[in-house]
Design an enzyme around this catalytic site. Structure first.
Site, PDB file in Angstrom:
ATOM      1  CG  PHE A 198     103.820  41.096  87.065  1.00  0.00           C
ATOM      2  CD1 PHE A 198     105.065  40.878  86.274  1.00  0.00           C
ATOM      3  CD2 PHE A 198     103.299  41.104  85.757  1.00  0.00           C
ATOM      4  CE1 PHE A 198     105.196  40.555  84.749  1.00  0.00           C
ATOM      5  CE2 PHE A 198     103.305  40.719  84.858  1.00  0.00           C
ATOM      6  CZ  PHE A 198     104.901  40.494  84.188  1.00  0.00           C
TER       7      PHE A 198
ATOM      8  CG  ASP B 159     101.167  36.951  91.256  1.00  0.00           C
ATOM      9  OD1 ASP B 159     101.359  35.769  90.600  1.00  0.00           O
ATOM     10  OD2 ASP B 159     100.855  37.737  89.880  1.00  0.00           O
TER      11      ASP B 159
ATOM     12  CE1 TYR C 164     103.661  32.760  81.189  1.00  0.00           C
ATOM     13  CE2 TYR C 164     101.829  33.209  81.292  1.00  0.00           C
ATOM     14  CZ  TYR C 164     102.295  33.986  81.419  1.00  0.00           C
ATOM     15  OH  TYR C 164     101.985  34.767  81.660  1.00  0.00           O
ATOM     16  CE  LYS C 165     105.322  34.312  84.482  1.00  0.00           C
ATOM     17  NZ  LYS C 165     104.942  35.302  85.148  1.00  0.00           N
TER      18      LYS C 165
ATOM     19  NE  ARG D 227     113.168  37.649  84.722  1.00  0.00           N
ATOM     20  CZ  ARG D 227     111.535  37.792  84.520  1.00  0.00           C
ATOM     21  NH1 ARG D 227     110.844  37.908  85.390  1.00  0.00           N
ATOM     22  NH2 ARG D 227     110.968  36.689  83.345  1.00  0.00           N
TER      23      ARG D 227
HETATM   24  C1  LIG Z   1     103.881  36.672  84.198  1.00  0.00           C
HETATM   25  C2  LIG Z   1     103.564  37.017  85.925  1.00  0.00           C
HETATM   26  C3  LIG Z   1     102.223  37.568  85.032  1.00  0.00           C
HETATM   27  C4  LIG Z   1     101.226  37.548  83.824  1.00  0.00           C
HETATM   28  O1  LIG Z   1      99.860  37.523  83.525  1.00  0.00           O
HETATM   29  P1  LIG Z   1      99.132  36.719  83.023  1.00  0.00           P
HETATM   30  O2  LIG Z   1      97.658  37.275  83.403  1.00  0.00           O
HETATM   31  O3  LIG Z   1      99.814  35.428  82.838  1.00  0.00           O
HETATM   32  O4  LIG Z   1      99.466  37.524  81.718  1.00  0.00           O
HETATM   33  C5  LIG Z   1     101.293  37.744  87.140  1.00  0.00           C
HETATM   34  N1  LIG Z   1     101.824  38.238  87.656  1.00  0.00           N
HETATM   35  C6  LIG Z   1     103.369  38.119  87.923  1.00  0.00           C
HETATM   36  C7  LIG Z   1     103.576  37.933  89.295  1.00  0.00           C
HETATM   37  C8  LIG Z   1     104.073  37.468  87.341  1.00  0.00           C
HETATM   38  O5  LIG Z   1     105.108  36.464  87.360  1.00  0.00           O
END
Ligand SMILES: *Cc1c(COP(=O)(O)O)cnc(C)c1O
Length: 395
Positions: free
Chosen positions: A124, A201, A226-227, A369
């Protein structure tokens, strides 16, 4: 079209998790929402909890509410640890964003260990950006493993990158684009054999895929709420630090000490993950996380995963029947809870889908997706979504 819609209807009728959909706010029952992996739906209990918090605790009790608010980051961390992370009490807290938590834990690891930083080139963006800057700041080599966009990281290429001095390996458990799922315990073992710390992560696995951090002996982890945990937009993230790993937070905030209201002269860190707390926590967001996690816990992560796999397999069969190219691992044991379709017109197609009442996510390059949230996604949503995609796809 094979599988038929009647088959999807039968799967819904037999689905033990189907009643959970009623626990969420669903104003438009016809909306095919396939993006619960970017922003989970709103639990009804959250509306009530936030109303209580705002009206009674903030409005009524005012500053006196800190008596209960103060412990929320650690209490919620323990709830996450026990229900969806397989961690021990004191190993998890809820604070800040995933980005900030990744920074804090990676920086702490680099302060502790000499050697390179290893990650993969398809992680990411925020993860890659944070790690690149930290490697530069600490004068470390950044080893970036080339990764297949659809198949995910090849463990053999990871093993090859673990040569020599490595301080930290940071990877996503489930790849955000393809959904490729790594074996958390196996990779953790390989990293430990190389003498490095591992930082996971879990943003796309927590609340969807079983995670057992303690059994794997994982060192560090971060992830979003939040997911699949339905904590709401911008809800605070979690961080995990293995018991016994005495790291120093690069952000020595006053919430990281045992009694911040002693207003002491020097920073003395709390034991456990709580030393990575920084400043005043976002109470409204924490209350929302609590309700979202409780719903997943009530359903049980094994049942959630079983339905997630079934939803994914239906999507793969439908995509095959429609002649769409699946850009995710086909083996459900190697895939998280989303299925990605490759199409040259993906971006325009996504816009058309949204306009037609089907909400997926567009992801570069040329990918759509389809995210399945087992507490709210119906098998008929998968059927309707993929069939609509086929109808709108040119050629
Ligand atoms: C959604 C996501 C993030 C988002 O990070 P934020 O700090 O909440 O914006 C980070 N890493 C991964 C792998 C994600 O899927």
């Amino acid at each position: 079209m094979d599988p038929t819609r009647a088959e999807a209807e039968a799967l819904d009728a037999a689905d033990p998790l189907a009643p959970f959909r009623d626990r969420f706010v669903v104003p438009d029952d016809d909306l095919v929402y396939l993006d619960g992996n970017s922003l989970g739906r709103l639990p009804k209990a959250t509306v009530a909890a936030l109303e209580r918090t705002v009206r009674d605790e903030w409005g009524g009790d005012l500053i006196r509410s800190w008596d209960t608010w103060l412990d929320l980051p650690a209490e919620l961390g323990d709830l996450l640890a026990a229900t969806v992370l397989g961690a021990r009490p004191g190993e998890v807290v809820v604070s800040d964003s995933t980005t900030v938590n990744l920074y804090k834990l990676a920086a702490a690891a680099l302060r502790e260990r000499p050697g390179a930083v290893v990650t993969d080139d398809d992680d990411f963006p925020t993860d890659r950006f944070v790690l690149a800057a930290l490697a530069e700041d600490h004068g470390r080599e950044l080893r970036t493993i080339g990764t297949d966009l659809d198949a995910g990281l090849d463990p053999a290429r990871l093993a090859a990158a673990l040569d020599g001095d490595v301080a930290l390996v940071s990877l996503s458990h489930v790849a955000y684009r393809s959904g490729a799922l790594l074996d958390l315990a196996e990779v953790t073992d390989a990293v430990h054999r190389a003498g490095a710390l591992v930082l996971w992560d879990l943003s796309h696995s927590v609340g969807a895929v079983p995670v057992d951090l303690a059994a794997a002996g994982a060192d560090l982890a971060v992830g979003c709420t939040y997911k699949y945990l339905n904590g709401g937009p911008g809800s605070p993230a979690f961080l995990y630090v293995r018991e016994g790993l005495e790291l120093r937070s690069p952000v020595q905030g006053w919430f990281g000490v045992p009694d911040q209201f002693a207003m002491g002269p020097a920073y003395e860190p709390k034991p456990g993950a709580a030393r990575f707390l920084t400043g005043t926590p976002p109470v409204l967001g924490l209350r929302a996380v609590e309700e979202g996690v409780r719903l997943v816990a009530e359903a049980g992560i094994a049942a959630v995963r079983a339905k997630g796999v079934a939803l994914g397999q239906l999507a793969v069969r439908l995509a095959d029947a429609a002649g769409l190219r699946v850009a995710s691992p086909r083996d459900p044991a190697r895939r998280g809870n989303h299925v990605t379709i490759h199409h040259p017109d993906a971006e325009a197609l996504c816009r058309k889908l949204v306009a037609s009442g089907v909400v997926p996510d567009f992801r570069t390059p040329e990918r759509i997706r389809l995210g399945f949230a087992p507490l709210t996604t119906r098998f008929t949503d998968v059927w309707d979504g993929v069939v609509r995609l086929q109808e709108l796809a040119p050629g």
